[in-house]
Design a protein around this motif. Structure first.
Motif, mmCIF file in Angstrom:
data_model
loop_
_atom_site.group_PDB
_atom_site.id
_atom_site.type_symbol
_atom_site.label_atom_id
_atom_site.label_comp_id
_atom_site.label_asym_id
_atom_site.label_seq_id
_atom_site.Cartn_x
_atom_site.Cartn_y
_atom_site.Cartn_z
ATOM 1 N N ILE A 183 -11.720 2.325 -9.560
ATOM 2 C CA ILE A 183 -10.997 0.983 -10.295
ATOM 3 C C ILE A 183 -9.612 1.385 -10.179
ATOM 4 O O ILE A 183 -8.746 0.376 -10.716
ATOM 5 N N LYS A 207 -5.465 1.736 -10.521
ATOM 6 C CA LYS A 207 -4.346 2.125 -11.659
ATOM 7 C C LYS A 207 -4.944 2.394 -12.978
ATOM 8 O O LYS A 207 -5.862 1.979 -13.300
ATOM 9 N N GLN A 251 -4.560 -0.173 -17.011
ATOM 10 C CA GLN A 251 -4.793 -1.610 -16.752
ATOM 11 C C GLN A 251 -5.589 -1.830 -17.744
ATOM 12 O O GLN A 251 -6.491 -1.218 -18.294
ATOM 13 N N LEU A 296 -8.772 -3.796 -18.654
ATOM 14 C CA LEU A 296 -10.066 -3.984 -17.757
ATOM 15 C C LEU A 296 -11.075 -4.991 -18.199
ATOM 16 O O LEU A 296 -11.606 -4.993 -19.239
ATOM 17 N N THR A 354 -1.503 -9.227 -12.387
ATOM 18 C CA THR A 354 -1.757 -7.971 -11.932
ATOM 19 C C THR A 354 -1.583 -6.706 -12.916
ATOM 20 O O THR A 354 -1.974 -5.501 -12.330
ATOM 21 N N GLN A 375 -4.106 -6.468 -15.062
ATOM 22 C CA GLN A 375 -5.421 -6.139 -15.296
ATOM 23 C C GLN A 375 -6.315 -6.109 -14.099
ATOM 24 O O GLN A 375 -5.965 -6.793 -13.054
ATOM 25 N N THR A 376 -7.349 -5.563 -14.343
ATOM 26 C CA THR A 376 -8.286 -5.166 -13.352
ATOM 27 C C THR A 376 -9.476 -5.799 -13.600
ATOM 28 O O THR A 376 -10.044 -5.797 -14.594
ATOM 29 N N GLU A 379 -6.683 -7.716 -4.490
ATOM 30 C CA GLU A 379 -6.430 -6.093 -4.767
ATOM 31 C C GLU A 379 -7.040 -5.736 -6.071
ATOM 32 O O GLU A 379 -7.564 -4.629 -6.286
ATOM 33 N N ASN A 380 -6.720 -6.611 -7.204
ATOM 34 C CA ASN A 380 -7.178 -6.220 -8.538
ATOM 35 C C ASN A 380 -8.510 -6.633 -8.941
ATOM 36 O O ASN A 380 -8.814 -6.553 -9.952
#
Length: 341
Positions: A164, A166, A169, A171, A201, A203-204, A226-227
């Motif tokens: 996952i 970083k 973040q 989620l 960015t 948050q993932t 990317e995320n």
């Protein structure tokens, strides 16, 4: 007993957690498919018995064998939370041996009235959690589920953390699939939801699903972001549960992932097409404000089905009445304002 399916088995967990807390002197044995065993790990005074539908417990002879296997556990009472033919056989065997039994009332007549196209009775029906509580009441145990306790968030393994990315973040889990198409939010609109969420960015976005076709669709939703990370197919089921327990919010269809997240105490937003939360399958301990339903003014026959397995001509686009903007607004409201249910 609750032999299947994933979401339905998950819906037993909050009631069982409340039961063992309120009756610590009672031992519970859960009978279900082995795949669902991780749902119940860590619950005190609860053991799991694997129902082997493929071999040992297959067919009528297998059910007799199941009864004999369970009889060896010195069971005093049977709570049938499934009430299908197989569980009924086992329940009757126990009743004939003098044990107290009780079975869930699925409320089929009321559900039929809710989903019929004409003379529809549109009202909230008892939830499955309330129906499960009634079963235990029949056995002499009053269970209160209004002040639930949930397990602690799992400590994520290095393997999951590597997946996952970083730390620290926010989620967001998204489970965009369901068993029936009538419960699945259109892919192009889900893409818009993901595109908007991915702009932040901090948050993932984690995408959940299963099966080759679903995984391919998930990768198309995550393309060039990317995320946005596809979780499906990369970790074991038990690890998925650990990851879900760490989500800030889960976006799901009316499907099993909604109930899994809810049983772990995660805030859940659900999207509803042919089905409706009034049938009693809304995730545990979640606000109705976070169940986004299709427009009944434009599609007055909704809900057309309890499970989503009935197709109605002209209702294929019902879920398009739920806008991506409304979904993102709900998610951001939970993330930014820390709303409590």
């Amino acid at each position: 007993m609750r032999l299947s399916a994933m979401g339905d088995v998950a819906m037993t967990v909050p009631v069982l957690r409340a039961f063992v807390k309120q009756y610590p002197q009672i031992k519970i044995t859960v009978i279900s498919r082995p795949f669902f065993k991780p749902f119940f790990e860590g619950i005190p005074n609860l053991s799991f018995f694997a129902f082997d539908e493929i071999d040992r417990h297959k067919g009528f002879v297998g059910l007799l064998r199941l009864f004999k296997d369970l009889k060896g556990l010195k069971i005093d009472a049977v709570a049938d939370l499934h009430s299908i033919l197989r569980s009924k056989f086992v329940r009757v065997f126990f009743a004939m041996s003098g044990k107290k039994t009780a079975a869930v009332d699925k409320g089929r007549a009321a559900k039929k009235a809710l989903t019929q196209p004409k003379n529809k009775i549109f009202q909230q029906l008892p939830t499955m959690f309330e129906r499960h509580v009634k079963v235990f009441e029949q056995l002499g145990f009053t269970v209160y589920i209004t002040e639930p306790e949930f397990p602690e968030k799992a400590v994520l393994s290095p393997e999951i953390l590597e997946l996952i990315g970083k730390k620290n973040q926010k989620l967001i889990g998204i489970a965009p699939f369901a068993q029936y198409d009538s419960k699945v939010y259109p892919q192009d609109l889900m893409q818009e939801v993901i595109n908007q969420l991915a702009l932040d960015t901090t948050q993932t976005i984690l995408l959940f699903g299963g099966g080759k076709m679903e995984i391919e669709l998930l990768y198309s939703l995550a393309l060039n972001k990317e995320n946005v990370i596809v979780v499906a197919g990369k970790i074991k089921f038990q690890q998925e549960l650990q990851l879900i327990s760490n989500l800030n919010v889960m976006l799901s269809m009316d499907s099993g992932n909604a109930h899994i997240a809810a049983m772990l105490g995660v805030k859940v937003i659900t999207l509803w097409g042919a089905t409706h939360p009034y049938a009693g399958f809304s995730p545990f301990n979640q606000s109705l404000e976070n169940t986004l339903v299709s427009d009944r003014n434009l599609f007055p026959k909704l809900p057309t089905s309890v499970y989503g397995n009935k197709k109605v001509v002209g209702y294929e686009k019902a879920m398009r009445t739920i806008s991506p903007e409304a979904i993102v607004l709900k998610i951001n409201g939970i993330l930014d304002n820390h709303l409590e249910f």
